[in-house]
Design a protein around this motif. Structure first.
Motif, PDB file in Angstrom:
ATOM      1  N   ALA A 214       9.550  15.824  14.239  1.00  0.00           N
ATOM      2  CA  ALA A 214       9.476  16.660  13.046  1.00  0.00           C
ATOM      3  C   ALA A 214       9.396  18.149  13.367  1.00  0.00           C
ATOM      4  CB  ALA A 214       8.275  16.251  12.207  1.00  0.00           C
ATOM      5  N   LEU A 215       8.763  18.498  14.487  1.00  0.00           N
ATOM      6  CA  LEU A 215       8.570  19.905  14.840  1.00  0.00           C
ATOM      7  C   LEU A 215       9.638  20.438  15.789  1.00  0.00           C
ATOM      8  CD1 LEU A 215       4.688  20.106  15.313  1.00  0.00           C
ATOM      9  CD2 LEU A 215       6.040  20.668  13.289  1.00  0.00           C
ATOM     10  N   GLY A 216      10.396  19.557  16.434  1.00  0.00           N
ATOM     11  CA  GLY A 216      11.430  19.993  17.378  1.00  0.00           C
ATOM     12  C   GLY A 216      10.871  20.211  18.759  1.00  0.00           C
ATOM     13  N   ILE A 217       9.985  21.161  18.879  1.00  0.00           N
ATOM     14  CA  ILE A 217       9.173  21.327  20.083  1.00  0.00           C
ATOM     15  C   ILE A 217       7.734  21.522  19.613  1.00  0.00           C
ATOM     16  CG2 ILE A 217      11.063  22.340  21.418  1.00  0.00           C
ATOM     17  CD1 ILE A 217       9.671  25.044  21.147  1.00  0.00           C
ATOM     18  N   ALA A 218       6.772  21.064  20.399  1.00  0.00           N
ATOM     19  CA  ALA A 218       5.369  21.140  19.973  1.00  0.00           C
ATOM     20  C   ALA A 218       4.459  21.173  21.179  1.00  0.00           C
ATOM     21  CB  ALA A 218       5.018  19.933  19.097  1.00  0.00           C
ATOM     22  N   ASN A 219       3.334  21.875  21.047  1.00  0.00           N
ATOM     23  CA  ASN A 219       2.338  21.852  22.114  1.00  0.00           C
ATOM     24  C   ASN A 219       1.303  20.774  21.822  1.00  0.00           C
ATOM     25  OD1 ASN A 219       0.266  22.894  20.409  1.00  0.00           O
ATOM     26  ND2 ASN A 219       0.884  25.000  20.854  1.00  0.00           N
ATOM     27  N   VAL A 220       0.399  20.561  22.740  1.00  0.00           N
ATOM     28  CA  VAL A 220      -0.529  19.437  22.639  1.00  0.00           C
ATOM     29  C   VAL A 220      -1.448  19.563  21.418  1.00  0.00           C
ATOM     30  CG1 VAL A 220      -2.243  20.483  24.182  1.00  0.00           C
ATOM     31  CG2 VAL A 220      -2.161  17.989  23.916  1.00  0.00           C
ATOM     32  N   LYS A 221      -1.859  20.780  21.067  1.00  0.00           N
ATOM     33  CA  LYS A 221      -2.731  20.958  19.911  1.00  0.00           C
ATOM     34  C   LYS A 221      -2.023  20.590  18.620  1.00  0.00           C
ATOM     35  CE  LYS A 221      -5.853  24.486  21.778  1.00  0.00           C
ATOM     36  NZ  LYS A 221      -6.385  25.867  21.617  1.00  0.00           N
ATOM     37  N   GLU A 222      -0.757  20.965  18.528  1.00  0.00           N
ATOM     38  CA  GLU A 222       0.014  20.646  17.318  1.00  0.00           C
ATOM     39  C   GLU A 222       0.249  19.143  17.196  1.00  0.00           C
ATOM     40  OE1 GLU A 222       2.264  24.953  17.792  1.00  0.00           O
ATOM     41  OE2 GLU A 222       3.276  23.091  18.364  1.00  0.00           O
ATOM     42  N   ILE A 223       0.488  18.501  18.332  1.00  0.00           N
ATOM     43  CA  ILE A 223       0.683  17.052  18.321  1.00  0.00           C
ATOM     44  C   ILE A 223      -0.613  16.348  17.955  1.00  0.00           C
ATOM     45  CG2 ILE A 223       1.256  15.047  19.743  1.00  0.00           C
ATOM     46  CD1 ILE A 223       3.089  16.963  21.379  1.00  0.00           C
ATOM     47  N   ALA A 224      -1.707  16.806  18.533  1.00  0.00           N
ATOM     48  CA  ALA A 224      -3.007  16.170  18.288  1.00  0.00           C
ATOM     49  C   ALA A 224      -3.476  16.355  16.845  1.00  0.00           C
ATOM     50  CB  ALA A 224      -4.054  16.734  19.249  1.00  0.00           C
ATOM     51  N   TRP A 225      -2.982  17.385  16.173  1.00  0.00           N
ATOM     52  CA  TRP A 225      -3.401  17.678  14.797  1.00  0.00           C
ATOM     53  C   TRP A 225      -3.149  16.479  13.882  1.00  0.00           C
ATOM     54  CZ3 TRP A 225      -6.191  21.013  12.068  1.00  0.00           C
ATOM     55  CH2 TRP A 225      -5.984  21.094  10.683  1.00  0.00           C
ATOM     56  N   ARG A 226      -1.983  15.834  14.044  1.00  0.00           N
ATOM     57  CA  ARG A 226      -1.652  14.736  13.134  1.00  0.00           C
ATOM     58  C   ARG A 226      -2.547  13.518  13.375  1.00  0.00           C
ATOM     59  NH1 ARG A 226       4.469  13.151  11.387  1.00  0.00           N
ATOM     60  NH2 ARG A 226       4.353  15.335  10.762  1.00  0.00           N
ATOM     61  N   GLY A 227      -3.118  13.415  14.542  1.00  0.00           N
ATOM     62  CA  GLY A 227      -3.989  12.275  14.837  1.00  0.00           C
ATOM     63  C   GLY A 227      -5.457  12.612  14.816  1.00  0.00           C
ATOM     64  N   ARG A 228      -5.804  13.762  14.271  1.00  0.00           N
ATOM     65  CA  ARG A 228      -7.177  14.258  14.412  1.00  0.00           C
ATOM     66  C   ARG A 228      -8.212  13.434  13.654  1.00  0.00           C
ATOM     67  NH1 ARG A 228      -5.079  17.283  10.277  1.00  0.00           N
ATOM     68  NH2 ARG A 228      -6.467  18.009   8.621  1.00  0.00           N
ATOM     69  N   ARG A 229      -7.792  12.645  12.683  1.00  0.00           N
ATOM     70  CA  ARG A 229      -8.755  11.838  11.941  1.00  0.00           C
ATOM     71  C   ARG A 229      -9.331  10.714  12.803  1.00  0.00           C
ATOM     72  NH1 ARG A 229      -9.799  15.242   7.843  1.00  0.00           N
ATOM     73  NH2 ARG A 229      -7.849  16.070   7.023  1.00  0.00           N
TER      74      ARG A 229
END
Length: 396
Positions: A214-229
């Motif tokens: 969805a983001l094209g390129i992403a860093n670890v914080k951005e990836i982890a955001w979707r799983g933060r719950r």
């Protein structure tokens, strides 16, 4: 570990293409295009703000030229998408339903324990919905013991309904006026849907691949955001494994220190159409404000959360994208009774715009007027009267 080096322009174009904004109708037209958008992004954020058309409809209209607001409800009714609170409230593909289960489990087990009275109330509500069918908050008596102290001071029945929704024992559908209707999952989830709980590793890999797509390129914080719950998830650990075995590629972008990741089959040299899009503040392109600054040199925030005296651009300013560049932000409000779109402010970024871009912006505005069920437009002010005059003339 080997990495791929990208210029800022290459990175921007990958990000825009992944967001579905490389050109108009990137996913086609009609209700199937709406499904393809959700299937590609994996999550479309829902928001109740109604200053202009609600965010989830706005996101779709930016990508599907003939979009009709009833289509999201139609896809829900057909069991192809569903609403849930993953990282935020939004619409997701039903085929991903099993990956909502770890989030539901987290809501049930990771919060504060419920009091016995709360457990009893939730049981009573479940029993009632099982007997009577789908219910709204208005179907329950006002069980508040004292006066309300504000918007989020929910009465016990509302709290219980929301907890049952978050832990997965209830699901939500919507009325035409966008009110929540609470129902049992067995009434909304197709029988053939996979309901098996994913392993921790499966869940982490799912979040990683879905987010990068969805983001094209992403860093670890951005990836982890979707799983933060899901506390204690394995996203960082699995990301390292996937990078080592080539299931994701490590990316470095010029002038940026962060390490990014992209899918192995990602095309690098993407061409954009230079179409103009008026975007929702909750569009996936705008969710991470630091990305707008780092990749697009665009400082942005939603000023409805800012005290009125401190607002610079307006209550609900909408980013305007042309090709790979944010050219303006527009504070607008739909007066639905008068059928007029009131543009309180168009603030253009400090750059010279070609005539063709102004013309495309004018056309995007005309489409935005229609999308908001308005028939006319009023412009209040702009920091560039020359551009505004050209736009104004296109409506005369």
């Amino acid at each position: 570990m080997e990495h791929i080096s990208l210029t800022k322009e290459q990175a921007r174009n990958i990000i825009i293409d992944a967001a579905g904004l490389a050109r108009k109708a990137q996913f086609g037209e009609g209700i199937e295009a709406v499904y393809r958008v959700i299937d590609h992004l994996g999550f479309v954020q829902l928001d109740t703000n109604y200053v202009v058309e609600r965010a989830h409809h706005h996101v779709m209209a930016a990508r599907v030229p003939d979009y009709e607001t009833k289509w999201l409800a139609n896809l829900c009714e057909d069991g192809r998408i569903y609403e849930y609170f993953i990282s935020d409230a939004g619409y997701l593909p039903m085929q991903d339903f099993r990956f909502s289960l770890p989030v539901k489990k987290a809501f049930e087990t990771q919060g504060k324990p419920n009091f016995k009275s709360e457990i009893n109330l939730m049981k009573q509500i479940l029993d009632r919905i099982e007997r009577e069918g789908p219910l709204m908050i208005g179907d329950f008596e006002n069980d508040r013991l004292g006066a309300s102290s504000g918007w989020w001071d929910w009465r016990p029945a509302k709290v219980a309904l929301e907890r049952l929704y978050l832990n997965g024992r209830l699901m939500i559908s919507r009325t035409k006026s966008f009110q929540k209707v609470y129902d049992l999952p067995l009434n909304l989830v197709p029988q053939e849907t996979d309901l098996s709980m994913p392993t921790d590793e499966e869940y982490a890999r799912f979040v990683i691949l879905r987010t990068i797509r969805a983001l094209g390129i992403a860093n670890v914080k951005e990836i982890a955001w979707r799983g933060r719950r899901v506390k204690g998830n394995l996203i960082k650990k699995e990301l390292e494994k996937m990078a080592h075995c080539g299931k994701v590629k490590v990316v470095m972008v010029e002038d940026l220190k962060a390490v990014f990741y992209m899918l192995p089959n990602q095309e690098i040299n993407i061409k954009l159409s230079n179409d103009v899009f008026i975007l929702s503040p909750f569009d996936i392109l705008n969710v991470f404000r630091h990305r707008l600054k780092d990749f697009f040199n665009f400082e942005y925030q939603i000023e409805c959360f800012v005290p009125a005296p401190k607002r610079v651009y307006g209550y609900f300013s909408l980013p305007v994208l042309a090709g790979e560049t944010f050219i303006a932000r527009m504070d607008a409000k739909a007066d639905r009774k008068q059928k007029v779109l009131i543009v309180h402010n168009i603030h253009f970024e400090p750059m010279e715009l070609e005539q063709v871009i102004i013309e495309k912006f004018s056309q995007a505005l005309k489409e935005f007027v229609q999308f908001n069920q308005c028939q006319d437009i009023i412009f209040k002010k702009s920091n560039n009267e020359g551009y505004l005059n050209v736009i104004n003339k296109s409506f005369s």
